[in-house]
Motif scaffolding. Structure first.
Motif, PDB file in Angstrom:
ATOM      1  N   ASP A 237       0.872  -1.175   0.000  1.00 60.14           N
ATOM      2  CA  ASP A 237       0.000   0.000   0.000  1.00 60.14           C
ATOM      3  C   ASP A 237       0.906   1.221   0.000  1.00 60.14           C
ATOM      4  OD1 ASP A 237      -1.841   1.975   0.236  1.00 60.14           O
ATOM      5  OD2 ASP A 237      -2.636   1.349   2.184  1.00 60.14           O
ATOM      6  N   HIS A 238       0.928   1.944  -1.133  1.00 61.84           N
ATOM      7  CA  HIS A 238       1.900   3.025  -1.287  1.00 61.84           C
ATOM      8  C   HIS A 238       1.685   4.160  -0.294  1.00 61.84           C
ATOM      9  CE1 HIS A 238      -1.345   5.042  -3.547  1.00 61.84           C
ATOM     10  NE2 HIS A 238      -0.664   6.149  -3.343  1.00 61.84           N
ATOM     11  N   GLN A 239       0.478   4.292   0.255  1.00 60.86           N
ATOM     12  CA  GLN A 239       0.229   5.370   1.215  1.00 60.86           C
ATOM     13  C   GLN A 239       0.763   5.051   2.608  1.00 60.86           C
ATOM     14  OE1 GLN A 239      -3.961   6.119   1.024  1.00 60.86           O
ATOM     15  NE2 GLN A 239      -3.802   7.323  -0.866  1.00 60.86           N
ATOM     16  N   GLU A 241       3.467   2.726   2.998  1.00 61.76           N
ATOM     17  CA  GLU A 241       4.852   2.259   2.898  1.00 61.76           C
ATOM     18  C   GLU A 241       5.818   3.451   2.972  1.00 61.76           C
ATOM     19  OE1 GLU A 241       6.263  -0.757   2.547  1.00 61.76           O
ATOM     20  OE2 GLU A 241       4.442  -1.955   2.539  1.00 61.76           O
ATOM     21  N   GLU A 242       5.918   4.060   4.150  1.00 66.87           N
ATOM     22  CA  GLU A 242       6.745   5.243   4.303  1.00 66.87           C
ATOM     23  C   GLU A 242       8.233   4.931   4.256  1.00 66.87           C
ATOM     24  OE1 GLU A 242       5.592   7.188   7.851  1.00 66.87           O
ATOM     25  OE2 GLU A 242       3.567   7.662   7.163  1.00 66.87           O
ATOM     26  N   LEU A 243       8.619   3.702   4.606  1.00 58.93           N
ATOM     27  CA  LEU A 243      10.031   3.343   4.632  1.00 58.93           C
ATOM     28  C   LEU A 243      10.557   2.916   3.264  1.00 58.93           C
ATOM     29  CD1 LEU A 243      10.278   1.332   7.975  1.00 58.93           C
ATOM     30  CD2 LEU A 243      11.160   3.610   7.515  1.00 58.93           C
ATOM     31  N   ASN A 244       9.716   2.797   2.280  1.00 62.25           N
ATOM     32  CA  ASN A 244      10.152   2.300   0.971  1.00 62.25           C
ATOM     33  C   ASN A 244      11.101   3.284   0.280  1.00 62.25           C
ATOM     34  OD1 ASN A 244      10.022   0.466  -1.330  1.00 62.25           O
ATOM     35  ND2 ASN A 244       8.879   2.113  -2.313  1.00 62.25           N
ATOM     36  N   ILE A 245      10.706   4.552   0.153  1.00 60.55           N
ATOM     37  CA  ILE A 245      11.544   5.598  -0.450  1.00 60.55           C
ATOM     38  C   ILE A 245      11.497   6.836   0.454  1.00 60.55           C
ATOM     39  CG2 ILE A 245      11.273   4.808  -2.836  1.00 60.55           C
ATOM     40  CD1 ILE A 245       9.112   6.930  -3.191  1.00 60.55           C
TER      41      ILE A 245
END
Length: 350
Positions: A237-239, A241-245
């Protein structure tokens, strides 16, 4: 009536001269520090000059460098005066220079105050130049084969890794530009053709970011393509997933970095200003105490030192009168020159 009068004997004058000599050399070292910090700031700005829209940002480090050099020169000269003031014979050769030197110190203190103000207000100019510079630099990210732009990709990648940021305002800025060069696109692919046709400017846009935006602390492999497509990745869930980028924009990160540096330098310049002000006041007391010796031939005689020979009101009024008299004399000279020119013209015509 003199303002803030202090009585001096030989011991007090010697103590004042020695203290001022020491303070002057402390000020010289402070000037070297200001000069060094100006060089460091200039180097830091030049390292990222490709991402800045103009060269006006170098005005502050140039000012710091100039102020540092002036501080070293003025305080070295002031230290020599204080050292020679212990001997009245040596001090007598400096008498003609003391009033101009004190006036120069006063102007220099005003310059220090202005330089400190520039350090605290430079953030406003930096914000504008970084906004346009980063936006322009991101457009050239793909131009690795173009002379003059071939290092932009490396510069932006290293900046995003170092400052843990992505894009100008945030990572979505990369969605609005084509950051992949055409030489790495397969134009026979239907997906590539559809993406180019769907854009008015014929650019290859996608919801992806460069690898330098990836957060190494992410518990899963970095997702840098199809970031907003939840169905393209398992349990994603891109909203959330704060640690992804990195979600912080590089403009904000660079502004914070430079602002902290400039605020620290500004505080240091204010401390130097306080030191310079104390030296100027002490030198004024030393000068007036030596000028008012009751017996100039006897160095042990008592004397009085003061900041102003008259009250503040009288000093200001006499200064204004001096300015008015200078203006009048200049006007009289210009009128005389004009009258002489007219007389010469009449004589020529006759």
């Amino acid at each position: 009536m003199a303002l803030m009068t202090v009585k001096f004997n030989l011991k007090k004058r010697v103590t004042l001269a020695q203290t001022l000599w020491l303070m002057n050399w402390f000020s010289v070292m402070a000037g070297v520090l200001v000069f060094s910090l100006g060089l460091v700031l200039k180097v830091e700005l030049r390292k990222r000059s490709e991402m800045m829209d103009n060269a006006e940002s170098h005005f502050v480090p140039n000012s710091l460098i100039c102020v540092g050099i002036l501080a070293c020169a003025l305080n070295a000269f002031g230290g020599k005066i204080c050292y020679d003031s212990l001997d009245l014979a040596k001090y007598s050769k400096w008498k003609p220079f003391l009033k101009p030197f004190l006036a120069t110190c006063f102007i220099f203190n005003i310059l220090l105050l202005l330089t400190a103000g520039l350090c605290f207000t430079m953030r406003l100019a930096l914000e504008s130049t970084l906004m346009h510079g980063l936006k322009s630099g991101m457009r050239y990210y793909k131009d690795t084969d173009t002379p003059g732009r071939c290092y932009m990709k490396t510069t932006l990648d290293m900046m995003q890794i170092e400052f843990r940021c992505c894009g100008n305002n945030n990572y979505k800025d990369w969605f609005e530009i084509q950051w992949i060069s055409n030489r790495y696109l397969d134009f026979s692919s239907k997906e590539v053709k559809d993406r180019i046709k769907s854009n008015v400017d014929g650019k290859y846009l996608m919801d992806g970011v460069p690898f330098s935006c990836c957060n190494p602390s992410s518990p899963r492999p970095c997702i840098q393509y199809q970031i907003t497509n939840n169905s393209a990745h398992y349990s994603y869930d891109h909203q959330s997933e704060e640690l992804n980028i990195w979600t912080r924009g590089c403009r904000e990160a660079l502004l914070s970095y430079y602002s902290n540096m400039l605020n620290s330098i500004g505080i240091l310049v204010l401390l130097v200003l306080l030191l310079e002000g104390a030296v100027m006041v002490g030198l004024r007391y030393l000068h007036t105490s030596l000028e008012s010796l009751s017996n100039p031939e006897d160095p042990e005689s008592e004397s009085e030192g003061w900041l102003l020979q008259k009250s503040v009101k009288e000093t200001v009024s006499s200064f204004l009168k001096g300015l008015k008299s200078m203006a009048k004399s200049n006007q009289v000279d210009s009128d005389a020159e004009a009258g002489g020119g007219e007389a010469q013209t009449v004589a020529t015509v006759s």
